[in-house]
Design a protein around this motif. Sequence first.
Motif, PDB file in Angstrom:
ATOM      1  N   LEU A 248       0.839  -1.195   0.000  1.00  0.00           N
ATOM      2  CA  LEU A 248       0.000   0.000   0.000  1.00  0.00           C
ATOM      3  C   LEU A 248       0.874   1.244   0.000  1.00  0.00           C
ATOM      4  CD1 LEU A 248      -2.659  -0.911   2.761  1.00  0.00           C
ATOM      5  CD2 LEU A 248      -2.891  -1.186   0.293  1.00  0.00           C
ATOM      6  N   THR A 249       0.381   2.308  -0.632  1.00  0.00           N
ATOM      7  CA  THR A 249       1.061   3.593  -0.575  1.00  0.00           C
ATOM      8  C   THR A 249       0.831   4.214   0.800  1.00  0.00           C
ATOM      9  OG1 THR A 249      -0.830   4.892  -1.344  1.00  0.00           O
ATOM     10  CG2 THR A 249       0.590   3.900  -3.039  1.00  0.00           C
ATOM     11  N   ARG A 250       1.526   5.306   1.094  1.00  0.00           N
ATOM     12  CA  ARG A 250       1.377   5.926   2.417  1.00  0.00           C
ATOM     13  C   ARG A 250      -0.035   6.465   2.615  1.00  0.00           C
ATOM     14  NH1 ARG A 250       2.248  11.630   2.759  1.00  0.00           N
ATOM     15  NH2 ARG A 250       2.705  12.599   0.770  1.00  0.00           N
TER      16      ARG A 250
ATOM     17  N   SER B  94      -3.514  17.532   5.438  1.00  0.00           N
ATOM     18  CA  SER B  94      -3.307  18.725   6.262  1.00  0.00           C
ATOM     19  C   SER B  94      -3.833  19.957   5.534  1.00  0.00           C
ATOM     20  CB  SER B  94      -1.815  18.907   6.554  1.00  0.00           C
ATOM     21  OG  SER B  94      -1.098  19.188   5.350  1.00  0.00           O
ATOM     22  N   PHE B  95      -3.800  21.118   6.212  1.00  0.00           N
ATOM     23  CA  PHE B  95      -4.261  22.360   5.607  1.00  0.00           C
ATOM     24  C   PHE B  95      -3.387  22.755   4.413  1.00  0.00           C
ATOM     25  CE2 PHE B  95      -6.128  23.146   9.934  1.00  0.00           C
ATOM     26  CZ  PHE B  95      -7.444  23.169   9.508  1.00  0.00           C
ATOM     27  N   ASP B  96      -2.117  22.354   4.405  1.00  0.00           N
ATOM     28  CA  ASP B  96      -1.224  22.675   3.296  1.00  0.00           C
ATOM     29  C   ASP B  96      -1.622  21.951   2.017  1.00  0.00           C
ATOM     30  OD1 ASP B  96       0.286  24.385   4.810  1.00  0.00           O
ATOM     31  OD2 ASP B  96       1.816  22.906   5.312  1.00  0.00           O
ATOM     32  N   GLU B  97      -2.467  20.940   2.150  1.00  0.00           N
ATOM     33  CA  GLU B  97      -2.888  20.162   0.985  1.00  0.00           C
ATOM     34  C   GLU B  97      -4.311  20.535   0.577  1.00  0.00           C
ATOM     35  OE1 GLU B  97      -0.557  16.012   1.715  1.00  0.00           O
ATOM     36  OE2 GLU B  97      -1.933  16.657   3.294  1.00  0.00           O
ATOM     37  N   SER B  98      -4.579  21.835   0.586  1.00  0.00           N
ATOM     38  CA  SER B  98      -5.928  22.333   0.313  1.00  0.00           C
ATOM     39  C   SER B  98      -6.352  22.111  -1.136  1.00  0.00           C
ATOM     40  CB  SER B  98      -6.018  23.831   0.641  1.00  0.00           C
ATOM     41  OG  SER B  98      -5.047  24.563  -0.088  1.00  0.00           O
ATOM     42  N   ASP B  99      -5.378  21.785  -2.011  1.00  0.00           N
ATOM     43  CA  ASP B  99      -5.711  21.544  -3.408  1.00  0.00           C
ATOM     44  C   ASP B  99      -6.339  20.162  -3.615  1.00  0.00           C
ATOM     45  OD1 ASP B  99      -3.220  20.496  -2.623  1.00  0.00           O
ATOM     46  OD2 ASP B  99      -2.584  20.270  -4.710  1.00  0.00           O
ATOM     47  N   VAL B 100      -6.292  19.329  -2.577  1.00  0.00           N
ATOM     48  CA  VAL B 100      -6.872  17.990  -2.665  1.00  0.00           C
ATOM     49  C   VAL B 100      -8.363  18.067  -2.350  1.00  0.00           C
ATOM     50  CG1 VAL B 100      -6.804  15.624  -1.783  1.00  0.00           C
ATOM     51  CG2 VAL B 100      -4.687  16.959  -1.951  1.00  0.00           C
ATOM     52  N   GLY B 101      -9.184  17.489  -3.205  1.00  0.00           N
ATOM     53  CA  GLY B 101     -10.626  17.525  -3.002  1.00  0.00           C
ATOM     54  C   GLY B 101     -11.122  16.337  -2.198  1.00  0.00           C
ATOM     55  N   LEU B 102     -12.317  16.482  -1.671  1.00  0.00           N
ATOM     56  CA  LEU B 102     -12.923  15.433  -0.857  1.00  0.00           C
ATOM     57  C   LEU B 102     -13.112  14.137  -1.645  1.00  0.00           C
ATOM     58  CD1 LEU B 102     -14.079  14.939   2.001  1.00  0.00           C
ATOM     59  CD2 LEU B 102     -16.300  15.712   1.141  1.00  0.00           C
ATOM     60  N   ASN B 103     -13.300  14.256  -2.957  1.00  0.00           N
ATOM     61  CA  ASN B 103     -13.509  13.073  -3.789  1.00  0.00           C
ATOM     62  C   ASN B 103     -12.269  12.180  -3.863  1.00  0.00           C
ATOM     63  OD1 ASN B 103     -16.154  13.723  -4.358  1.00  0.00           O
ATOM     64  ND2 ASN B 103     -15.653  14.819  -6.245  1.00  0.00           N
ATOM     65  N   ALA B 104     -11.128  12.701  -3.405  1.00  0.00           N
ATOM     66  CA  ALA B 104      -9.920  11.872  -3.392  1.00  0.00           C
ATOM     67  C   ALA B 104     -10.113  10.639  -2.515  1.00  0.00           C
ATOM     68  CB  ALA B 104      -8.732  12.692  -2.894  1.00  0.00           C
ATOM     69  N   ILE B 105     -10.950  10.767  -1.486  1.00  0.00           N
ATOM     70  CA  ILE B 105     -11.200   9.629  -0.600  1.00  0.00           C
ATOM     71  C   ILE B 105     -11.807   8.474  -1.390  1.00  0.00           C
ATOM     72  CG2 ILE B 105     -12.429   8.830   1.455  1.00  0.00           C
ATOM     73  CD1 ILE B 105     -10.157  10.872   1.938  1.00  0.00           C
ATOM     74  N   GLU B 106     -12.714   8.768  -2.309  1.00  0.00           N
ATOM     75  CA  GLU B 106     -13.335   7.722  -3.121  1.00  0.00           C
ATOM     76  C   GLU B 106     -12.284   6.983  -3.950  1.00  0.00           C
ATOM     77  OE1 GLU B 106     -16.472   9.354  -5.456  1.00  0.00           O
ATOM     78  OE2 GLU B 106     -17.349  10.459  -3.765  1.00  0.00           O
ATOM     79  N   ILE B 107     -11.307   7.720  -4.458  1.00  0.00           N
ATOM     80  CA  ILE B 107     -10.247   7.117  -5.269  1.00  0.00           C
ATOM     81  C   ILE B 107      -9.418   6.161  -4.421  1.00  0.00           C
ATOM     82  CG2 ILE B 107      -8.149   7.587  -6.581  1.00  0.00           C
ATOM     83  CD1 ILE B 107      -9.419  10.276  -7.370  1.00  0.00           C
ATOM     84  N   TYR B 108      -9.023   6.609  -3.220  1.00  0.00           N
ATOM     85  CA  TYR B 108      -8.209   5.756  -2.364  1.00  0.00           C
ATOM     86  C   TYR B 108      -8.982   4.546  -1.863  1.00  0.00           C
ATOM     87  CZ  TYR B 108      -4.493   9.216  -2.374  1.00  0.00           C
ATOM     88  OH  TYR B 108      -3.484  10.062  -2.768  1.00  0.00           O
ATOM     89  N   VAL B 109     -10.268   4.730  -1.576  1.00  0.00           N
ATOM     90  CA  VAL B 109     -11.097   3.600  -1.156  1.00  0.00           C
ATOM     91  C   VAL B 109     -11.154   2.560  -2.271  1.00  0.00           C
ATOM     92  CG1 VAL B 109     -13.467   2.874  -0.650  1.00  0.00           C
ATOM     93  CG2 VAL B 109     -12.487   4.834   0.539  1.00  0.00           C
ATOM     94  N   GLY B 110     -11.331   3.018  -3.496  1.00  0.00           N
ATOM     95  CA  GLY B 110     -11.388   2.101  -4.629  1.00  0.00           C
ATOM     96  C   GLY B 110     -10.101   1.309  -4.788  1.00  0.00           C
TER      97      GLY B 110
END
Length: 223
Positions: A150-152, A180-196
Amino acid sequence: MRLLLVEDTEDVAEAIAARFARSGTAVDCAGTLNAARGFLEVQTYDMIVLDINMPDGSGTELLRGIRGNGHRTPVLMLTAEFGIETRIEALDDGADDYLVKPFDLRELEARVRALVRRDKGEKTRAIAFGPLTFDIAGNSLHMNGVVIDLTRRELALMRVLMSNRGRVIAKERIFDQMFSFDESDVGLNAIEIYVGRVRKKIAGSGVSIRTLRGLGYQLVNDG
């Protein structure tokens, strides 16, 4: 896991943040007590690492404020002072542990892991669920004793799900634990990608990630 680091020495803060980021921990760095208060007003943390000597006051002032507001978040104090009185004051004000500078980053990591485990009621270094085992110290996931690659970020996701196994976890809460707050460019939909991605990697284990629309995700044992 989400960690607040309150440290004004830039190179020290960068080294600590980079060390924890490698294990998938989301780290917010505050260079002043006022910046730390701003973070605490909008975000809940699993752990706070707090330097005593800050440019706008003593870290113990922030510690007293945190405890005075009823927050029980584990706090590890950093100090360049060897005086026993300073360390006693920090512990009496509500610190859970302390480290004297300079310190080994491996020891800092181990102490943070121990404090978080204690706070969450986890007595061992591993979380087991069906044939899956998450090694907290080694930051690795095993299926029947074999390491799953798995990736980090994927490991960070599984750490959240394994720690809350059987419970429904909101997507927003998972996001807060991974970024973190520094990664504000990441959207909430990223969670769906990692779950998949993780679903594919644990397929056949008898453990699956269930989606409950409008509620979040749940790690379940299909066996």
